[in-house]
Design an enzyme around this catalytic site. Sequence first.
Site, PDB file in Angstrom:
ATOM      1  CB  CYS A 189      -2.069   6.312   2.774  1.00 17.42           C
ATOM      2  SG  CYS A 189      -3.242   5.402   3.804  1.00 17.42           S
ATOM      3  CD  GLU A 207      -1.680   2.186   2.117  1.00 17.03           C
ATOM      4  OE1 GLU A 207      -1.198   3.216   1.588  1.00 17.03           O
ATOM      5  OE2 GLU A 207      -1.882   2.072   3.326  1.00 17.03           O
TER       6      GLU A 207
END
Length: 674
Positions: free
Chosen positions: A295, A256
């Site tokens: 994020c 990720e």
Amino acid sequence: MRDIQSFAAGQWINPGAGARNIASAITGDVIAQAGNDALQVQTMLAYARDIGGPALRKLTFHDRARMLKAVALYLNDHKQSLYELSFDTGGTQADHMIDVDGGIGTMQVYAAKGRREMPDDQVYLDGPVEQLGRAGQFMGRHICTPLQGVAVHINAFNFPVWGMLEKLAPTLLAGVPAIVKPATATCQVTEACFRLMIQSGILPDGAIQLVTGGLGDMLDHLDCQDVVSFTGSAETALKLRSNPVLVERSVRFASEQDSLNASVLGSDAGPGTPEFDLFVKEVQREMTAKAGQKCTAIRRIMVPQPHVDALIAALSDRLAKVTIGDPRLEGTKMGALVSQSQRRDVLEKAALIGTEATRVFGDPDAFAVEGADAQKGAFVPPMLFHCADPDAATHVHDTEAFGPVSTIMPYRDTDHAIALLNKGKGSLVASIITRDGKTARDMVMGAGAFHGRLYFNNRDSMAEATGHGAPLPHMVHGGPGRAGGGEELGGVRGVMHYMQRTAIQGSPDILTAIGKQWVPGATEISDRDHPFTRRFGALDLGETFNSASRTVLLEDIETFAHFTGDTFYAHMDDAAAKANPFFPGRVAHGYLLLSFAAGLFVQPDPGPVLANTGLDNLRFMAPVQAGDSIKARLSVKAKTPRNDEYGEVRWHVTLTNQDDAAVAEYELLTMNAY
């Protein structure tokens, strides 16, 4: 000056050679050190594989779920110490709650899902049985079992608690031990949370270990039973993913990474609408929460061309009300970036974006900081840019300033907005604020393949919506392309990343023995008392009751029709029913047959059956006419404990007619006392 320790093979290890300093994001002062290049990584891997793995695999999914819940409750009782320690990472109290409470909440969700959606067993059944032989004596199905290695979790600096717990929850539920490697810049918070989990005494030895500092050559000693789960930059992900050992041995690697997430203001959501106000609020929150170090933060803002000026004005006005300062102060709404190096990186990236866009809010050389020195701390203001020609731009679509930086860009129509969304080449999340269903559908079809999550919000859902930037444990977190191509969370889907899916084939008895779920065609036990008189613990898989038969009369059909109001022509008009390709003439109601079936197998006296809670997978397979007879076969298919008083019994029910042909089949659920 604190020594941030590692926890290796059951022992706490002080920093040593290779230790790095950790500075306060508020003052710039060195507050801790972490790292030790002398960690015995092969010993850690062996400890996880030989001690932690077997201990976890002995437990059922329900045992592990109860373990997760106990850990979450313990952390919740001690979370204040984590809040206090987190201020030096630059976050506010609200930021800490996203991190700490979010991580604890994720563990609680997985604990609940493990009990509700997974069996009280070590084998997870993935999908239904497949009949592979004509007579039903050769069957197949898919199962999942825990990997027999170790999960290496490499986490980012921005969520030192949530980042650890959101990976640990599905890993431990799967029955796999983990080695946690947090980012050094905030590992003092991770270590404190980790230490609480060890102090709780809840987890078995070897279930979790901690590396504060570098991993050394640990990745070089992994094999096909191990998993690497990484969160961080695309550059680091590429370096790790390219490790020859990981490639050669097919080590699972989940990533990720960088993501230029976007938010789109729908063309129906102009100024003056609730959607416009919602959009401004969401963008401001995503720019400033955790000082933009998320994020999932909004980096690109797509707005209909006519509304650009209105949005710039409204968003600038809202950003101007954000107080920047020492996060320990009650009035501070946005704290500092995590470090001076991160501050330099954000300013460099913002300058690059500034070559294609005009900064319309936020001057990094002139902004107020409450209660702290703006130069010593890692503070920056929210910075909003406007890119007038996003089609010609490149940096705004491929440069992520990991801080409170976002760029507004105009779009002409829905197709243009989709094209701009996809220029990010893959993101974790895109949000669309609209009340128009067609716009939402078009966005899904045009941009869904480029985004791990699409978040739609409007006046109807805004009171309950959790926000663009909130990854929920129930939903998949991850994204394609530059976002890494991996997945995390997503409920039980996240658990499957730490398990091996295996196709098994064999007789119904073999499949029943493996999966601990009775498969039709397997041995039946029918020489006992009525199963409804037997307590949960006394029932065996395959225990079967065969009922007497009952003839269905025309009077029954007509009485049921008039009593319920279901006078559908197939039950009342013989000629019309015969004209239907499914029916030979008037037929009994399917629900009449279910009611008769209950009468055929029920045991009316008080006993261990406490409640009928529903039925699953109902199929009507052949019509029943007046004069036909039916009988029921009831078999114990599966048993799932629910609490100390009762458990759920899943019964396989088949209704057959006078020719022994199946006319209906379903699964009945009851709660039975222990």
